[in-house]
Scaffold this active site. Structure first.
Site, PDB file in Angstrom:
ATOM      1  N   SER A  98       1.052  -1.006  -0.424  1.00  0.00           N
ATOM      2  CA  SER A  98       0.030  -0.020  -0.557  1.00  0.00           C
ATOM      3  C   SER A  98       0.814   1.488  -0.297  1.00  0.00           C
ATOM      4  CB  SER A  98      -0.901   0.196   1.380  1.00  0.00           C
ATOM      5  OG  SER A  98      -2.154   0.457   1.175  1.00  0.00           O
ATOM      6  N   ASP A 198      -9.134  -5.799  -4.680  1.00  0.00           N
ATOM      7  CA  ASP A 198      -8.450  -4.266  -3.733  1.00  0.00           C
ATOM      8  C   ASP A 198      -9.884  -3.088  -3.983  1.00  0.00           C
ATOM      9  OD1 ASP A 198      -7.458  -2.470  -2.508  1.00  0.00           O
ATOM     10  OD2 ASP A 198      -5.084  -3.836  -2.890  1.00  0.00           O
ATOM     11  N   HIS A 225      -7.050  -6.115  -0.355  1.00  0.00           N
ATOM     12  CA  HIS A 225      -5.937  -5.152  -0.086  1.00  0.00           C
ATOM     13  C   HIS A 225      -4.533  -5.629   1.296  1.00  0.00           C
ATOM     14  CE1 HIS A 225      -3.750  -1.294  -0.110  1.00  0.00           C
ATOM     15  NE2 HIS A 225      -4.072  -1.079   0.563  1.00  0.00           N
TER      16      HIS A 225
END
Length: 249
Positions: A98, A198, A225
């Protein structure tokens, strides 16, 4: 490749059995911490790999408060200090999840000679950080609902995460801007791992970042995610595949 002393006292190639195992350095995303990687770390260490999990400033067990972190350099200092402490002859595999992709990119700008491979896991992959509106559109995770971070993850893991997540220094992250002082960053191989379900760094964002700064390879995970929770064995397999692509075992 390393070297060993032969029976005659000469220096020869280091045999595969004597080579040091790949060293993975795992970097969490916003609000996370090194704890996010507990399944992956266990799988890696049980398979003989070396693993270092970083807590960025104000994250995980780092004692700083997020409100005291005012710049990206400050936020990312734990990773920069770690990279600086590595011996000059050691090369690691950096993995950023991320917003941790920004941390990986900054490290690659400054320590390209110590990085064998950079892996972006559903991560912000912007060569120079946030300079334009397009950078923000492509690279900023959607944090509107933390529930969507773990929609395919086991309930035990989402419960653990809810207990451990900390407020992240949003403004410090948004200040991440890098200057390209040389072309060394492009000498480091990059692999992007897409997460197809995601809801945070959405597939179209991932695809746009891949298009704008193409990596060497793109792997795909049918995951939310947080694949370190939802698909740990598949993620582990892809990371080992990535390591093998640069000759690490």
């Amino acid at each position: 490749m390393g070297e060993e002393v032969t029976k005659m006292g000469e220096i020869g190639p280091l045999s595969p059995k004597l080579q040091r195992p790949a060293h993975f350095v795992l970097v969490h995303g916003i609000s996370g911490g090194s704890w996010c990687w507990y399944k992956i770390r266990c799988l890696m260490e049980n398979s003989g790999y070396r693993v270092s999990c970083i807590d960025l400033k104000g994250a995980g067990i780092d004692p700083a408060d997020a409100d005291s972190v005012h710049s990206f350099d400050d936020y990312n200092k734990p990773l920069m200090d770690f990279m600086s402490s590595l011996p000059d002859n050691e090369k690691v595999i950096l993995v950023g999840h991320s917003a941790g992709g920004l941390s990986v990119t900054q490290a690659t700008h400054r320590f390209s000679g110590k990085i064998r491979l950079a892996v972006y896991l559903a991560a912000t992959m912007l060569k120079l950080g946030f300079w334009t509106d397009q950078d923000i559109k492509d690279g900023v995770p959607d944090l509107s609902s933390f529930g969507d971070v773990f929609q395919l993850s086991p309930q035990e893991d989402s419960t653990l995460a809810a207990m451990l997540l900390r407020p992240g220094p949003i403004l410090a992250l948004m200040s991440a801007r890098f200057k390209e002082e040389s072309d060394d960053i492009d000498k480091v191989k990059r692999i992007f791992i897409k997460t197809t379900q995601d809801h945070v760094v959405k597939p179209h964002q991932q695809e746009e970042m891949i298009r704008r700064w193409p990596p060497s390879e793109v792997y795909v995970l049918d995951s939310d995610h947080s694949p370190f929770f939802s698909t740990p064995f598949l993620l582990f397999g892809l990371l080992i595949k990535a390591a093998a692509s640069v000759g690490c075992h």
